[in-house]
Design a protein around this motif. Structure first.
Motif, PDB file in Angstrom:
ATOM      1  N   ARG A   1       0.806  -1.360  -0.371  1.00 57.22           N
ATOM      2  CA  ARG A   1      -0.156  -0.092  -0.126  1.00 57.22           C
ATOM      3  C   ARG A   1       0.786   1.517  -0.270  1.00 57.22           C
ATOM      4  O   ARG A   1       0.512   2.127  -0.724  1.00 57.22           O
ATOM      5  CB  ARG A   1      -0.873  -0.025   1.502  1.00 57.22           C
ATOM      6  CG  ARG A   1      -1.793  -0.859   0.775  1.00 57.22           C
ATOM      7  CD  ARG A   1      -3.290  -0.188   1.911  1.00 57.22           C
ATOM      8  NE  ARG A   1      -4.605  -1.040   2.133  1.00 57.22           N
ATOM      9  CZ  ARG A   1      -5.096  -1.994   2.312  1.00 57.22           C
ATOM     10  NH1 ARG A   1      -4.104  -2.481   2.933  1.00 57.22           N
ATOM     11  NH2 ARG A   1      -6.056  -2.573   1.886  1.00 57.22           N
ATOM     12  N   ALA A   2       1.800   1.208   0.521  1.00 55.20           N
ATOM     13  CA  ALA A   2       2.915   2.169   0.759  1.00 55.20           C
ATOM     14  C   ALA A   2       3.473   2.719  -0.475  1.00 55.20           C
ATOM     15  O   ALA A   2       3.567   4.036  -0.804  1.00 55.20           O
ATOM     16  CB  ALA A   2       4.272   1.799   1.631  1.00 55.20           C
ATOM     17  N   LEU A   3       3.995   1.770  -1.187  1.00 60.64           N
ATOM     18  CA  LEU A   3       4.556   1.473  -2.290  1.00 60.64           C
ATOM     19  C   LEU A   3       3.960   2.717  -3.323  1.00 60.64           C
ATOM     20  O   LEU A   3       4.279   3.239  -4.440  1.00 60.64           O
ATOM     21  CB  LEU A   3       5.345   0.548  -3.021  1.00 60.64           C
ATOM     22  CG  LEU A   3       6.241  -0.393  -2.022  1.00 60.64           C
ATOM     23  CD1 LEU A   3       6.516  -1.669  -3.125  1.00 60.64           C
ATOM     24  CD2 LEU A   3       7.238   0.785  -1.873  1.00 60.64           C
ATOM     25  N   THR A   4       2.300   1.861  -3.324  1.00 61.07           N
ATOM     26  CA  THR A   4       1.614   2.695  -4.272  1.00 61.07           C
ATOM     27  C   THR A   4       1.775   3.944  -5.015  1.00 61.07           C
ATOM     28  O   THR A   4       1.863   4.855  -5.700  1.00 61.07           O
ATOM     29  CB  THR A   4       0.341   2.552  -4.265  1.00 61.07           C
ATOM     30  OG1 THR A   4      -0.377   0.827  -3.451  1.00 61.07           O
ATOM     31  CG2 THR A   4      -0.519   2.569  -5.181  1.00 61.07           C
ATOM     32  N   ALA A   5       1.780   5.261  -3.686  1.00 60.24           N
ATOM     33  CA  ALA A   5       1.683   6.266  -2.921  1.00 60.24           C
ATOM     34  C   ALA A   5       4.163   6.315  -3.897  1.00 60.24           C
ATOM     35  O   ALA A   5       3.626   7.451  -4.524  1.00 60.24           O
ATOM     36  CB  ALA A   5       1.821   6.758  -2.237  1.00 60.24           C
TER      37      ALA A   5
END
Ligand code: UDP
Ligand code: MG
Length: 320
Positions: free
Chosen positions: A58-62
């Motif tokens: 999830r963090a990598l999406t941003a």
């Protein structure tokens, strides 16, 4: 503008993901700077991880914003790497699709070379194979080599020793792979079976960046037996062959016994050896039944037509 999809199966890779992402982005930025006319998407598949892998994704999406589109799907439980690879290939939208592990054992730094080969030469995919097995227990290397020797004897599909699942494929090859809807998936065999033109790129084995391998010795053994059953029916022919050979031997024995009885009479002897033979043949029959059972079990699983994985969440649900 061609799109390159990077498909990454992840099972409990919380520790490796940041390093993987950083290294991959370094390569992505370099390729975009050099090439200009390519763009990238990262497709992460969370294979039912029990650690913080999903949170890390999830963090990598941003974090990927403006450099590569990051998407992910998360399974309802652990379905295995094969299912994760299939899900990733189905999700990938790229004109070129690469599959690589999250632990940096498949170095993203090879991507530019792989892409150039596909651009300049008439290949459908560039596959990697490791030239050594440094850092692997010797027993595991020995068994792996034996497995490749056996399966190549038994199967028509060309299964290369040391081949990794790391490869960059053109869309037409990906579509070919997706047409194979079999339940018992064995990627190394599937790549060999679909054919297409493959260029091999050797590289030296690297150890994983963090965490531990998910493969136990028994897990690997089971996987290799599944590979043989999925890509060869030779064990079935072998079982019949043993039956025929044993029949022939027993006919010869019977003749010997008849002649001996006629010439020398019939002294009662040989009961221990008889017991051994009965045990041996009985065991062999059970073993052959077991082989047939393996194929029957696979057929049973195929006919049930269950999905190979179930998705619990996906990045599109988050509005990404
Ligand atoms: N993997 C997976 N599901 C599993 C086991 C492994 O998606 O059930 C992923 C794992 O996260 C990694 C890749 O498959 O990205 C290869 O796994 P691993 O490094 O454990 O295998 P090895 O490199 O030792 O063969
Ligand atoms: Mg690994």
């Amino acid at each position: 503008m061609p799109l390159i999809s990077l498909v990454v199966p992840c099972y409990n890779e919380e520790e490796s993901l940041p390093a993987f992402f950083e290294e991959t982005m370094r390569v992505v930025d370099a390729m975009r700077a050099e090439q200009g006319d390519v763009h990238f998407e990262l497709v992460f598949v969370d294979d039912g991880s029990t650690d913080g892998t999903l949170g890390a994704m999830r963090a990598l999406t941003a974090a990927g914003e403006g450099r590569a589109e990051v998407r992910w799907v998360s399974f309802s439980r652990n379905f295995g790497k094969e299912a994760a690879l299939l899900a990733g290939l189905r999700e990938a939208r790229g004109d070129y699709v690469a599959t690589l592990d999250a632990d940096l054992q498949d170095p993203p730094s090879l991507l530019p070379e792989m892409y150039h080969i596909l651009l300049e030469e008439d290949y459908d995919n560039v596959a990697t194979r490791r030239v050594d097995r440094v850092g692997e227990p010797p027993v595991r290397s020995f068994c792996a080599r034996a497995f490749y020797r056996i399966i190549n004897r038994l199967s028509d599909a060309d299964i290369v020793d040391g081949a990794r699942d790391y490869r960059l494929m053109r869309r037409r090859m990906v579509d070919g792979i997706l047409e194979l809807g079999e339940y018992n998936r064995f990627s190394k065999g599937i790549y060999g079976w679909v054919g297409f033109k493959t260029r091999w790129l050797p590289f030296e084995n690297v150890e994983r960046v963090a965490g531990e391998t998910k493969w136990s010795f028994w897990g690997l053994l089971r996987y290799s037996l599944e590979g043989i059953v999925a890509f060869s029916t030779a064990p079935l022919s072998f079982a019949s062959l043993i039956g025929v050979v044993l029949c022939l031997i027993s006919i010869v024995f019977a003749l010997v016994i008849v002649v001996r009885t006629l010439l020398f009479g019939d002294p009662v002897a040989g009961w221990p050896s008889l017991a051994c033979i009965v045990l041996f043949v009985g065991g062999l029959q059970l073993a052959c039944l077991g082989v047939i059972g393996q194929y029957l079990a696979k057929t049973y699983l195929e006919t049930k037509g269950r999905p190979l994985y179930l998705v619990r969440e996906r990045s599109d649900d988050d509005g990404c």
